[in-house]
Enzyme design. Sequence first.
Site: not given
Length: 387
Positions: A142, A167, A239, A241-242, A307
Amino acid sequence: MSALAVDEQRELDAKDGGSSTTFVTNGSAASNDNAADSTEQVDAATPPTATVERPSRLASSSSSSSRLPHGVSRKGWFTETETMWPGQKFSLALEEFSADKSILFHEQSDYQEILVFRSAQYGNVLCLDGVIQLTERDEFGYHEIMVHVPLFAHPNPRTVCVVGGGDGGCLREILRHDSVERVVLVEIDPMVVHVAKQFFASSTASPANFSDPRVEIVHQDAAMFIDQCENEFDIILGDTSDPIGPAESLFQPEFYKSMYQALRPGGIVCVQAECFWIHLDFISDLVACCADMFETAEYATTMVPTYPCGQIGFVLGCKQRVNTCRRPIQRQSSLNEQAILKQLKWYSFDQHLAAFTLPPFVLERLDVAYEDPFAQNNTDVSSINAD
Protein backbone atom coordinates in the site's frame (compact mmCIF):
# COMPACT_ATOMS: atom_id res chain seq x y z
CA MET A 1 -16.93 6.55 14.72
CA SER A 2 -17.58 3.59 12.42
CA ALA A 3 -19.86 0.67 13.27
CA LEU A 4 -17.96 -2.02 15.18
CA ALA A 5 -18.23 -5.77 14.75
CA VAL A 6 -21.37 -7.32 16.19
CA ASP A 7 -21.33 -11.14 16.23
CA GLU A 8 -21.53 -14.15 18.46
CA GLN A 9 -18.76 -12.76 20.64
CA ARG A 10 -20.71 -9.55 21.39
CA GLU A 11 -21.09 -10.35 25.05
CA LEU A 12 -17.30 -10.64 25.31
CA ASP A 13 -16.60 -7.35 23.59
CA ALA A 14 -16.00 -4.19 25.61
CA LYS A 15 -13.80 -1.16 25.61
CA ASP A 16 -11.15 -0.72 28.28
CA GLY A 17 -12.55 1.58 30.92
CA GLY A 18 -11.97 3.11 34.29
CA SER A 19 -8.41 4.33 33.84
CA SER A 20 -7.40 7.78 32.73
CA THR A 21 -4.87 8.21 29.94
CA THR A 22 -2.12 10.74 30.57
CA PHE A 23 -0.39 12.74 27.85
CA VAL A 24 2.88 14.54 28.47
CA THR A 25 3.28 17.78 26.58
CA ASN A 26 6.47 19.82 27.04
CA GLY A 27 6.98 18.31 30.48
CA SER A 28 3.45 18.90 31.79
CA ALA A 29 0.76 16.30 32.34
CA ALA A 30 -2.81 16.56 31.12
CA SER A 31 -5.72 14.22 31.64
CA ASN A 32 -7.39 12.46 28.71
CA ASP A 33 -10.41 14.75 29.09
CA ASN A 34 -8.24 17.65 27.95
CA ALA A 35 -5.95 15.71 25.62
CA ALA A 36 -7.23 17.42 22.50
CA ASP A 37 -6.48 20.84 23.97
CA SER A 38 -3.08 19.88 25.35
CA THR A 39 -1.86 18.12 22.22
CA GLU A 40 0.86 20.10 20.52
CA GLN A 41 0.69 21.29 16.94
CA VAL A 42 4.05 21.56 15.23
CA ASP A 43 4.44 24.15 12.50
CA ALA A 44 7.34 25.41 10.48
CA ALA A 45 8.61 27.45 13.41
CA THR A 46 8.51 24.57 15.90
CA PRO A 47 11.12 21.79 15.93
CA PRO A 48 9.62 18.39 14.99
CA THR A 49 11.20 16.89 18.10
CA ALA A 50 8.69 18.80 20.22
CA THR A 51 5.86 16.40 19.38
CA VAL A 52 3.89 14.80 22.17
CA GLU A 53 5.55 11.86 23.90
CA ARG A 54 3.55 9.10 25.48
CA PRO A 55 4.53 7.47 28.80
CA SER A 56 6.05 4.00 28.83
CA ARG A 57 3.02 2.48 30.53
CA LEU A 58 1.21 2.69 27.18
CA ALA A 59 1.89 -0.94 26.31
CA SER A 60 0.17 -2.25 29.39
CA SER A 61 -3.06 -0.30 28.97
CA SER A 62 -5.10 -3.37 28.08
CA SER A 63 -3.33 -6.05 30.04
CA SER A 64 -4.99 -4.96 33.26
CA SER A 65 -8.40 -5.98 31.95
CA SER A 66 -9.72 -9.48 31.29
CA ARG A 67 -12.29 -8.14 28.86
CA LEU A 68 -11.69 -8.46 25.14
CA PRO A 69 -11.59 -5.80 22.39
CA HIS A 70 -14.29 -5.73 19.76
CA GLY A 71 -13.75 -8.39 17.13
CA VAL A 72 -11.50 -10.61 19.30
CA SER A 73 -12.77 -14.03 20.37
CA ARG A 74 -11.55 -16.25 23.17
CA LYS A 75 -10.64 -18.82 20.53
CA GLY A 76 -7.76 -16.55 19.46
CA TRP A 77 -9.10 -14.87 16.32
CA PHE A 78 -9.65 -11.25 15.34
CA THR A 79 -12.59 -10.81 12.97
CA GLU A 80 -13.17 -7.62 11.03
CA THR A 81 -16.78 -6.80 10.18
CA GLU A 82 -17.58 -3.41 8.68
CA THR A 83 -20.71 -1.79 7.31
CA MET A 84 -18.86 -0.76 4.13
CA TRP A 85 -18.43 -4.40 3.09
CA PRO A 86 -21.63 -6.16 4.17
CA GLY A 87 -21.96 -9.90 3.82
CA GLN A 88 -18.29 -10.70 4.28
CA LYS A 89 -15.74 -10.92 7.09
CA PHE A 90 -11.98 -11.21 7.35
CA SER A 91 -10.18 -12.92 10.22
CA LEU A 92 -6.59 -13.21 11.46
CA ALA A 93 -5.33 -15.65 14.07
CA LEU A 94 -3.57 -14.19 17.10
CA GLU A 95 -0.06 -15.48 17.75
CA GLU A 96 -0.67 -16.23 21.43
CA PHE A 97 -4.07 -15.46 22.75
CA SER A 98 -3.65 -13.74 26.11
CA ALA A 99 -4.14 -10.21 27.34
CA ASP A 100 -0.42 -9.94 28.13
CA LYS A 101 1.06 -11.35 24.92
CA SER A 102 -1.31 -11.09 21.96
CA ILE A 103 -3.24 -7.90 22.73
CA LEU A 104 -0.47 -5.31 22.77
CA PHE A 105 -2.65 -2.22 23.07
CA HIS A 106 -6.36 -1.44 23.30
CA GLU A 107 -7.75 1.97 24.14
CA GLN A 108 -10.38 4.50 23.15
CA SER A 109 -8.85 7.78 21.99
CA ASP A 110 -10.77 11.03 21.63
CA TYR A 111 -11.61 9.96 18.07
CA GLN A 112 -11.64 6.17 17.69
CA GLU A 113 -10.98 2.77 19.19
CA ILE A 114 -7.34 1.74 18.71
CA LEU A 115 -6.22 -1.88 18.87
CA VAL A 116 -2.79 -3.42 18.26
CA PHE A 117 -2.31 -7.18 18.40
CA ARG A 118 0.32 -9.68 17.42
CA SER A 119 -0.95 -12.01 14.70
CA ALA A 120 0.17 -15.53 13.88
CA GLN A 121 1.24 -14.78 10.28
CA TYR A 122 1.20 -11.03 9.66
CA GLY A 123 3.21 -9.56 12.55
CA ASN A 124 1.79 -6.63 14.51
CA VAL A 125 -1.60 -5.41 13.32
CA LEU A 126 -3.10 -1.93 13.76
CA CYS A 127 -6.91 -1.61 13.84
CA LEU A 128 -9.02 1.54 14.13
CA ASP A 129 -12.68 1.15 15.08
CA GLY A 130 -12.43 -2.59 14.46
CA VAL A 131 -11.00 -2.21 10.92
CA ILE A 132 -7.50 -3.33 9.93
CA GLN A 133 -5.31 -0.37 8.93
CA LEU A 134 -2.03 -2.19 8.40
CA THR A 135 -0.06 -5.32 9.15
CA GLU A 136 3.73 -5.53 9.24
CA ARG A 137 3.74 -8.24 6.60
CA ASP A 138 1.92 -6.52 3.74
CA GLU A 139 1.81 -2.75 4.46
CA PHE A 140 4.49 -1.96 1.87
CA GLY A 141 2.14 -3.00 -0.94
CA TYR A 142 0.00 0.00 0.00
CA HIS A 143 2.51 2.61 1.15
CA GLU A 144 5.01 2.17 -1.68
CA ILE A 145 2.41 2.58 -4.41
CA MET A 146 0.65 5.49 -2.70
CA VAL A 147 3.88 7.45 -2.29
CA HIS A 148 6.15 6.56 -5.19
CA VAL A 149 3.58 6.71 -7.99
CA PRO A 150 2.91 10.46 -7.48
CA LEU A 151 6.47 11.32 -6.46
CA PHE A 152 8.01 9.59 -9.47
CA ALA A 153 5.33 11.16 -11.71
CA HIS A 154 6.39 14.65 -10.57
CA PRO A 155 9.48 16.33 -12.03
CA ASN A 156 10.74 17.79 -8.75
CA PRO A 157 8.72 17.01 -5.59
CA ARG A 158 9.99 19.25 -2.81
CA THR A 159 7.03 19.84 -0.49
CA VAL A 160 4.66 17.05 0.56
CA CYS A 161 1.60 16.98 2.79
CA VAL A 162 0.30 13.71 4.25
CA VAL A 163 -3.33 13.74 5.36
CA GLY A 164 -3.65 11.08 8.06
CA GLY A 165 -0.75 8.66 7.92
CA GLY A 166 -0.05 8.61 11.65
CA ASP A 167 1.29 5.07 11.34
CA GLY A 168 4.37 6.50 9.57
CA GLY A 169 4.33 4.30 6.46
CA CYS A 170 3.96 7.15 3.96
CA LEU A 171 6.48 9.23 5.87
CA ARG A 172 9.06 6.44 5.59
CA GLU A 173 8.67 6.27 1.81
CA ILE A 174 8.61 10.04 1.22
CA LEU A 175 11.87 10.57 3.08
CA ARG A 176 13.69 8.25 0.69
CA HIS A 177 13.51 11.05 -1.91
CA ASP A 178 16.42 13.48 -1.66
CA SER A 179 14.46 16.14 -3.53
CA VAL A 180 11.94 16.43 -0.68
CA GLU A 181 12.69 19.43 1.54
CA ARG A 182 9.56 19.57 3.69
CA VAL A 183 6.91 17.07 4.82
CA VAL A 184 3.83 18.06 6.81
CA LEU A 185 2.02 15.15 8.49
CA VAL A 186 -1.53 16.13 9.47
CA GLU A 187 -2.88 13.43 11.80
CA ILE A 188 -5.96 14.33 13.84
CA ASP A 189 -5.39 11.63 16.47
CA PRO A 190 -2.09 11.93 18.37
CA MET A 191 -2.61 8.54 19.96
CA VAL A 192 -2.17 6.87 16.55
CA VAL A 193 1.31 8.37 16.26
CA HIS A 194 2.26 7.31 19.79
CA VAL A 195 1.02 3.77 19.28
CA ALA A 196 2.84 3.49 15.93
CA LYS A 197 6.13 4.61 17.46
CA GLN A 198 5.90 2.00 20.18
CA PHE A 199 4.60 -1.02 18.27
CA PHE A 200 5.69 -0.41 14.65
CA ALA A 201 9.11 1.19 15.18
CA SER A 202 10.85 -1.52 13.16
CA SER A 203 8.46 -1.26 10.20
CA THR A 204 6.44 1.89 9.47
CA ALA A 205 7.23 4.19 12.38
CA SER A 206 10.97 4.53 12.85
CA PRO A 207 11.62 7.26 15.44
CA ALA A 208 14.29 8.67 13.13
CA ASN A 209 11.66 9.45 10.50
CA PHE A 210 9.39 11.33 12.89
CA SER A 211 12.34 13.37 14.17
CA ASP A 212 13.74 14.10 10.69
CA PRO A 213 14.32 17.88 10.42
CA ARG A 214 12.26 17.97 7.23
CA VAL A 215 9.15 16.71 9.07
CA GLU A 216 6.44 18.79 10.73
CA ILE A 217 3.65 17.05 12.66
CA VAL A 218 0.28 18.75 13.05
CA HIS A 219 -2.53 17.27 15.16
CA GLN A 220 -5.53 18.97 13.59
CA ASP A 221 -8.54 18.20 11.46
CA ALA A 222 -7.02 17.86 7.99
CA ALA A 223 -9.96 19.52 6.25
CA MET A 224 -9.43 22.66 8.33
CA PHE A 225 -5.64 22.57 7.83
CA ILE A 226 -5.76 22.15 4.05
CA ASP A 227 -8.42 24.85 3.74
CA GLN A 228 -5.89 27.34 5.13
CA CYS A 229 -3.18 26.45 2.58
CA GLU A 230 -2.70 27.95 -0.85
CA ASN A 231 -0.11 27.14 -3.53
CA GLU A 232 2.00 25.35 -0.90
CA PHE A 233 2.56 21.67 -1.75
CA ASP A 234 3.87 19.72 -4.72
CA ILE A 235 2.24 16.50 -3.50
CA ILE A 236 -0.74 15.86 -1.21
CA LEU A 237 -1.31 12.28 -0.05
CA GLY A 238 -4.67 11.30 1.44
CA ASP A 239 -3.62 8.35 3.61
CA THR A 240 -6.98 8.18 5.34
CA SER A 241 -9.18 5.52 6.85
CA ASP A 242 -12.55 4.69 5.30
CA PRO A 243 -15.04 7.55 4.61
CA ILE A 244 -16.84 7.18 7.92
CA GLY A 245 -15.97 8.44 11.38
CA PRO A 246 -13.05 10.91 11.67
CA ALA A 247 -12.22 10.67 7.94
CA GLU A 248 -15.71 11.35 6.60
CA SER A 249 -15.05 15.02 5.79
CA LEU A 250 -11.98 14.06 3.74
CA PHE A 251 -14.12 12.49 1.01
CA GLN A 252 -16.34 15.52 0.38
CA PRO A 253 -16.10 17.77 -2.72
CA GLU A 254 -15.15 20.73 -0.53
CA PHE A 255 -12.01 18.93 0.58
CA TYR A 256 -10.97 18.26 -3.02
CA LYS A 257 -11.41 21.95 -3.79
CA SER A 258 -9.19 22.79 -0.83
CA MET A 259 -6.52 20.31 -1.95
CA TYR A 260 -6.50 21.82 -5.45
CA GLN A 261 -6.01 25.25 -3.90
CA ALA A 262 -3.23 23.97 -1.63
CA LEU A 263 -1.23 22.45 -4.52
CA ARG A 264 1.43 24.32 -6.42
CA PRO A 265 1.13 24.43 -10.24
CA GLY A 266 1.94 20.98 -11.56
CA GLY A 267 1.12 19.41 -8.19
CA ILE A 268 -0.40 15.98 -7.70
CA VAL A 269 -2.94 14.70 -5.21
CA CYS A 270 -3.17 10.97 -4.42
CA VAL A 271 -5.88 9.72 -2.07
CA GLN A 272 -6.92 6.31 -0.78
CA ALA A 273 -9.94 5.25 -2.86
CA GLU A 274 -11.25 1.90 -1.65
CA CYS A 275 -11.79 -1.45 -3.42
CA PHE A 276 -13.26 -1.74 -6.91
CA TRP A 277 -14.82 -5.15 -6.14
CA ILE A 278 -17.24 -3.73 -3.58
CA HIS A 279 -17.04 0.08 -3.80
CA LEU A 280 -17.20 0.76 -7.53
CA ASP A 281 -20.12 3.20 -7.23
CA PHE A 282 -18.22 5.18 -4.63
CA ILE A 283 -15.00 5.11 -6.70
CA SER A 284 -16.85 6.26 -9.81
CA ASP A 285 -18.27 9.24 -7.92
CA LEU A 286 -14.85 10.04 -6.44
CA VAL A 287 -13.11 10.00 -9.83
CA ALA A 288 -15.86 12.16 -11.32
CA CYS A 289 -15.52 14.63 -8.43
CA CYS A 290 -11.76 14.80 -8.96
CA ALA A 291 -12.19 15.21 -12.73
CA ASP A 292 -14.44 18.23 -12.17
CA MET A 293 -11.67 20.08 -10.33
CA PHE A 294 -8.34 18.73 -11.60
CA GLU A 295 -6.94 18.74 -15.11
CA THR A 296 -6.53 14.94 -14.93
CA ALA A 297 -8.18 12.27 -12.77
CA GLU A 298 -7.00 8.64 -12.70
CA TYR A 299 -7.43 5.51 -10.61
CA ALA A 300 -4.51 3.24 -9.68
CA THR A 301 -4.64 -0.12 -7.92
CA THR A 302 -2.50 -2.32 -5.72
CA MET A 303 -2.81 -5.62 -3.85
CA VAL A 304 -2.88 -5.86 -0.05
CA PRO A 305 -4.01 -9.28 1.27
CA THR A 306 -5.44 -7.98 4.55
CA TYR A 307 -7.62 -5.30 2.94
CA PRO A 308 -11.15 -6.14 1.69
CA CYS A 309 -10.94 -8.49 -1.31
CA GLY A 310 -7.14 -8.07 -1.26
CA GLN A 311 -7.30 -4.92 -3.41
CA ILE A 312 -7.28 -1.18 -2.78
CA GLY A 313 -6.93 1.80 -5.07
CA PHE A 314 -6.02 5.47 -5.27
CA VAL A 315 -7.42 8.47 -7.10
CA LEU A 316 -4.77 10.79 -8.52
CA GLY A 317 -5.34 14.29 -9.85
CA CYS A 318 -2.96 16.82 -11.41
CA LYS A 319 -3.22 20.59 -11.13
CA GLN A 320 -2.56 22.69 -14.23
CA ARG A 321 -0.86 19.78 -15.92
CA VAL A 322 -2.46 17.63 -18.58
CA ASN A 323 -0.02 14.73 -18.76
CA THR A 324 -0.83 11.48 -17.00
CA CYS A 325 0.55 10.08 -13.75
CA ARG A 326 0.66 6.64 -15.36
CA ARG A 327 4.37 6.76 -16.13
CA PRO A 328 7.46 7.67 -14.11
CA ILE A 329 8.64 10.98 -15.49
CA GLN A 330 11.99 11.35 -17.26
CA ARG A 331 13.85 13.76 -15.01
CA GLN A 332 16.90 15.77 -15.91
CA SER A 333 18.77 14.23 -12.97
CA SER A 334 18.31 10.85 -11.35
CA LEU A 335 17.66 12.31 -7.86
CA ASN A 336 18.75 9.06 -6.19
CA GLU A 337 16.14 7.06 -8.09
CA GLN A 338 18.19 3.89 -8.40
CA ALA A 339 19.09 3.94 -4.71
CA ILE A 340 15.39 4.22 -3.85
CA LEU A 341 14.35 1.38 -6.14
CA LYS A 342 16.91 -0.98 -4.60
CA GLN A 343 15.34 -0.44 -1.17
CA LEU A 344 11.75 -1.21 -2.16
CA LYS A 345 9.77 -4.44 -1.90
CA TRP A 346 6.80 -3.66 -4.16
CA TYR A 347 7.17 -0.50 -6.22
CA SER A 348 9.15 -0.54 -9.44
CA PHE A 349 8.75 1.32 -12.71
CA ASP A 350 7.00 -1.77 -14.11
CA GLN A 351 4.64 -1.83 -11.12
CA HIS A 352 4.02 1.87 -11.69
CA LEU A 353 2.67 1.12 -15.16
CA ALA A 354 0.79 -1.95 -13.94
CA ALA A 355 -1.00 0.02 -11.22
CA PHE A 356 -3.06 1.76 -13.90
CA THR A 357 -3.90 -1.39 -15.84
CA LEU A 358 -7.53 -1.87 -14.87
CA PRO A 359 -10.07 -4.53 -15.92
CA PRO A 360 -12.66 -3.50 -18.51
CA PHE A 361 -15.59 -3.52 -16.07
CA VAL A 362 -13.79 -0.93 -13.93
CA LEU A 363 -12.74 1.28 -16.84
CA GLU A 364 -16.29 1.26 -18.17
CA ARG A 365 -17.69 2.51 -14.88
CA LEU A 366 -15.01 5.12 -14.31
CA ASP A 367 -15.44 6.57 -17.80
CA VAL A 368 -11.81 7.66 -17.84
CA ALA A 369 -9.92 7.86 -21.12
CA TYR A 370 -6.48 6.37 -20.47
CA GLU A 371 -3.77 6.99 -23.00
CA ASP A 372 -1.25 4.36 -24.04
CA PRO A 373 1.27 4.08 -21.16
CA PHE A 374 4.03 3.23 -23.62
CA ALA A 375 3.47 6.28 -25.78
CA GLN A 376 6.27 8.81 -25.96
CA ASN A 377 6.04 11.39 -23.19
CA ASN A 378 6.41 14.69 -24.98
CA THR A 379 5.24 16.84 -22.08
CA ASP A 380 7.55 19.74 -21.37
CA VAL A 381 8.08 19.80 -17.61
CA SER A 382 10.96 22.27 -17.56
CA SER A 383 8.69 25.11 -16.43
CA ILE A 384 7.08 23.17 -13.58
CA ASN A 385 8.49 24.11 -10.19
CA ALA A 386 11.63 25.43 -11.83
CA ASP A 387 11.93 28.21 -9.29
